[in-house]
Design a protein around this motif. Sequence first.
Motif, PDB file in Angstrom:
ATOM      1  N   GLU A 143       0.829  -1.203   0.000  1.00  0.00           N
ATOM      2  CA  GLU A 143       0.000   0.000   0.000  1.00  0.00           C
ATOM      3  C   GLU A 143       0.867   1.258   0.000  1.00  0.00           C
ATOM      4  OE1 GLU A 143      -4.001   1.705   2.115  1.00  0.00           O
ATOM      5  OE2 GLU A 143      -2.792   0.263   3.220  1.00  0.00           O
ATOM      6  N   ALA A 144       1.955   1.236   0.763  1.00  0.00           N
ATOM      7  CA  ALA A 144       2.868   2.380   0.791  1.00  0.00           C
ATOM      8  C   ALA A 144       3.504   2.600  -0.581  1.00  0.00           C
ATOM      9  CB  ALA A 144       3.936   2.172   1.853  1.00  0.00           C
ATOM     10  N   LEU A 145       3.891   1.519  -1.237  1.00  0.00           N
ATOM     11  CA  LEU A 145       4.465   1.638  -2.575  1.00  0.00           C
ATOM     12  C   LEU A 145       3.447   2.172  -3.577  1.00  0.00           C
ATOM     13  CD1 LEU A 145       6.527  -1.660  -2.743  1.00  0.00           C
ATOM     14  CD2 LEU A 145       7.422   0.680  -2.658  1.00  0.00           C
ATOM     15  N   LYS A 146       2.211   1.704  -3.461  1.00  0.00           N
ATOM     16  CA  LYS A 146       1.153   2.178  -4.358  1.00  0.00           C
ATOM     17  C   LYS A 146       0.920   3.673  -4.158  1.00  0.00           C
ATOM     18  CE  LYS A 146      -3.733   1.772  -5.482  1.00  0.00           C
ATOM     19  NZ  LYS A 146      -3.888   3.219  -5.444  1.00  0.00           N
ATOM     20  N   GLU A 147       0.912   4.109  -2.914  1.00  0.00           N
ATOM     21  CA  GLU A 147       0.713   5.532  -2.637  1.00  0.00           C
ATOM     22  C   GLU A 147       1.836   6.368  -3.235  1.00  0.00           C
ATOM     23  OE1 GLU A 147       0.260   5.783   1.613  1.00  0.00           O
ATOM     24  OE2 GLU A 147      -1.751   4.907   1.550  1.00  0.00           O
ATOM     25  N   LYS A 148       3.064   5.875  -3.156  1.00  0.00           N
ATOM     26  CA  LYS A 148       4.194   6.586  -3.754  1.00  0.00           C
ATOM     27  C   LYS A 148       4.056   6.660  -5.263  1.00  0.00           C
ATOM     28  CE  LYS A 148       7.583   5.688  -0.149  1.00  0.00           C
ATOM     29  NZ  LYS A 148       8.851   5.036   0.198  1.00  0.00           N
ATOM     30  N   GLU A 203       2.979   7.123 -22.553  1.00  0.00           N
ATOM     31  CA  GLU A 203       3.063   5.700 -22.195  1.00  0.00           C
ATOM     32  C   GLU A 203       3.499   5.551 -20.736  1.00  0.00           C
ATOM     33  OE1 GLU A 203       5.392   1.621 -23.493  1.00  0.00           O
ATOM     34  OE2 GLU A 203       5.582   3.395 -24.746  1.00  0.00           O
ATOM     35  N   ARG A 204       4.386   6.411 -20.305  1.00  0.00           N
ATOM     36  CA  ARG A 204       4.878   6.375 -18.919  1.00  0.00           C
ATOM     37  C   ARG A 204       3.722   6.546 -17.931  1.00  0.00           C
ATOM     38  NH1 ARG A 204       9.356  10.580 -16.575  1.00  0.00           N
ATOM     39  NH2 ARG A 204       9.348   9.818 -14.456  1.00  0.00           N
ATOM     40  N   TYR A 205       2.833   7.478 -18.205  1.00  0.00           N
ATOM     41  CA  TYR A 205       1.674   7.731 -17.349  1.00  0.00           C
ATOM     42  C   TYR A 205       0.756   6.512 -17.348  1.00  0.00           C
ATOM     43  CZ  TYR A 205      -2.110  10.373 -15.166  1.00  0.00           C
ATOM     44  OH  TYR A 205      -3.086  10.834 -14.294  1.00  0.00           O
ATOM     45  N   GLU A 206       0.540   5.977 -18.540  1.00  0.00           N
ATOM     46  CA  GLU A 206      -0.345   4.809 -18.676  1.00  0.00           C
ATOM     47  C   GLU A 206       0.215   3.603 -17.923  1.00  0.00           C
ATOM     48  OE1 GLU A 206      -1.748   1.941 -22.277  1.00  0.00           O
ATOM     49  OE2 GLU A 206      -1.839   4.093 -22.662  1.00  0.00           O
ATOM     50  N   VAL A 207       1.515   3.377 -18.020  1.00  0.00           N
ATOM     51  CA  VAL A 207       2.153   2.267 -17.306  1.00  0.00           C
ATOM     52  C   VAL A 207       2.004   2.470 -15.803  1.00  0.00           C
ATOM     53  CG1 VAL A 207       4.388   1.197 -16.778  1.00  0.00           C
ATOM     54  CG2 VAL A 207       3.745   1.650 -19.147  1.00  0.00           C
ATOM     55  N   SER A 208       2.165   3.702 -15.354  1.00  0.00           N
ATOM     56  CA  SER A 208       2.002   4.011 -13.938  1.00  0.00           C
ATOM     57  C   SER A 208       0.584   3.692 -13.468  1.00  0.00           C
ATOM     58  CB  SER A 208       2.329   5.484 -13.677  1.00  0.00           C
ATOM     59  OG  SER A 208       2.105   5.808 -12.329  1.00  0.00           O
ATOM     60  N   GLU A 209      -0.408   4.068 -14.272  1.00  0.00           N
ATOM     61  CA  GLU A 209      -1.808   3.758 -13.925  1.00  0.00           C
ATOM     62  C   GLU A 209      -2.033   2.252 -13.848  1.00  0.00           C
ATOM     63  OE1 GLU A 209      -4.025   6.019 -16.930  1.00  0.00           O
ATOM     64  OE2 GLU A 209      -4.917   7.122 -15.250  1.00  0.00           O
ATOM     65  N   GLU A 210      -1.488   1.524 -14.818  1.00  0.00           N
ATOM     66  CA  GLU A 210      -1.655   0.070 -14.847  1.00  0.00           C
ATOM     67  C   GLU A 210      -0.999  -0.578 -13.631  1.00  0.00           C
ATOM     68  OE1 GLU A 210      -0.068  -1.053 -18.643  1.00  0.00           O
ATOM     69  OE2 GLU A 210      -1.789  -0.259 -19.739  1.00  0.00           O
ATOM     70  N   CYS A 211       0.171  -0.090 -13.275  1.00  0.00           N
ATOM     71  CA  CYS A 211       0.867  -0.626 -12.097  1.00  0.00           C
ATOM     72  C   CYS A 211       0.072  -0.354 -10.827  1.00  0.00           C
ATOM     73  CB  CYS A 211       2.265  -0.019 -11.985  1.00  0.00           C
ATOM     74  SG  CYS A 211       3.408  -0.634 -13.223  1.00  0.00           S
ATOM     75  N   SER A 212      -0.467   0.839 -10.707  1.00  0.00           N
ATOM     76  CA  SER A 212      -1.277   1.175  -9.532  1.00  0.00           C
ATOM     77  C   SER A 212      -2.508   0.281  -9.441  1.00  0.00           C
ATOM     78  CB  SER A 212      -1.692   2.645  -9.561  1.00  0.00           C
ATOM     79  OG  SER A 212      -0.603   3.471  -9.248  1.00  0.00           O
ATOM     80  N   GLN A 213      -3.124   0.024 -10.575  1.00  0.00           N
ATOM     81  CA  GLN A 213      -4.305  -0.840 -10.575  1.00  0.00           C
ATOM     82  C   GLN A 213      -3.929  -2.268 -10.196  1.00  0.00           C
ATOM     83  OE1 GLN A 213      -7.643   0.016 -10.863  1.00  0.00           O
ATOM     84  NE2 GLN A 213      -7.788  -2.068 -10.092  1.00  0.00           N
ATOM     85  N   ALA A 214      -2.797  -2.742 -10.714  1.00  0.00           N
ATOM     86  CA  ALA A 214      -2.336  -4.090 -10.367  1.00  0.00           C
ATOM     87  C   ALA A 214      -2.035  -4.186  -8.873  1.00  0.00           C
ATOM     88  CB  ALA A 214      -1.112  -4.456 -11.196  1.00  0.00           C
ATOM     89  N   MET A 215      -1.421  -3.144  -8.333  1.00  0.00           N
ATOM     90  CA  MET A 215      -1.132  -3.144  -6.896  1.00  0.00           C
ATOM     91  C   MET A 215      -2.423  -3.111  -6.087  1.00  0.00           C
ATOM     92  SD  MET A 215       2.351  -0.901  -6.359  1.00  0.00           S
ATOM     93  CE  MET A 215       2.166   0.336  -7.640  1.00  0.00           C
ATOM     94  N   GLU A 216      -3.416  -2.357  -6.551  1.00  0.00           N
ATOM     95  CA  GLU A 216      -4.707  -2.297  -5.863  1.00  0.00           C
ATOM     96  C   GLU A 216      -5.366  -3.683  -5.859  1.00  0.00           C
ATOM     97  OE1 GLU A 216      -7.690  -0.968  -3.600  1.00  0.00           O
ATOM     98  OE2 GLU A 216      -5.988   0.276  -4.164  1.00  0.00           O
ATOM     99  N   ASP A 217      -5.319  -4.357  -6.997  1.00  0.00           N
ATOM    100  CA  ASP A 217      -5.880  -5.711  -7.085  1.00  0.00           C
ATOM    101  C   ASP A 217      -5.158  -6.664  -6.131  1.00  0.00           C
ATOM    102  OD1 ASP A 217      -7.567  -4.722  -9.057  1.00  0.00           O
ATOM    103  OD2 ASP A 217      -6.424  -5.612 -10.719  1.00  0.00           O
ATOM    104  N   ALA A 218      -3.830  -6.560  -6.098  1.00  0.00           N
ATOM    105  CA  ALA A 218      -3.044  -7.415  -5.202  1.00  0.00           C
ATOM    106  C   ALA A 218      -3.356  -7.104  -3.746  1.00  0.00           C
ATOM    107  CB  ALA A 218      -1.549  -7.225  -5.487  1.00  0.00           C
TER     108      ALA A 218
END
Length: 75
Positions: A24-29, A45-60
């Motif tokens: 959760e701390a990593l996702k917030e960062k 693309e950088r922004y989009e990858v960041s969004e995808e990573c945040s969503q993956a972290m939220e799912d996890a």
Amino acid sequence: MNKQRKKAIARLAQQVSAIAGELEALKEKEDEARENMPENLWESERYEVSEECSQAMEDALESLESAASSLSEIT
């Protein structure tokens, strides 16, 4: 279930919760870094990858929290 196995499961539940907290701390960062990106990068693309990573972290996170809860119910 015997006492020893219950203790082991309780430890696992705590470890899973701790991992969820770290994630959760990593996702917030990551969210904060994305929010601070210049406007000209919002459609990059950088922004989009960041969004995808945040969503993956939220799912996890949801999965980890569910696992911790299920383990806690055992003890």
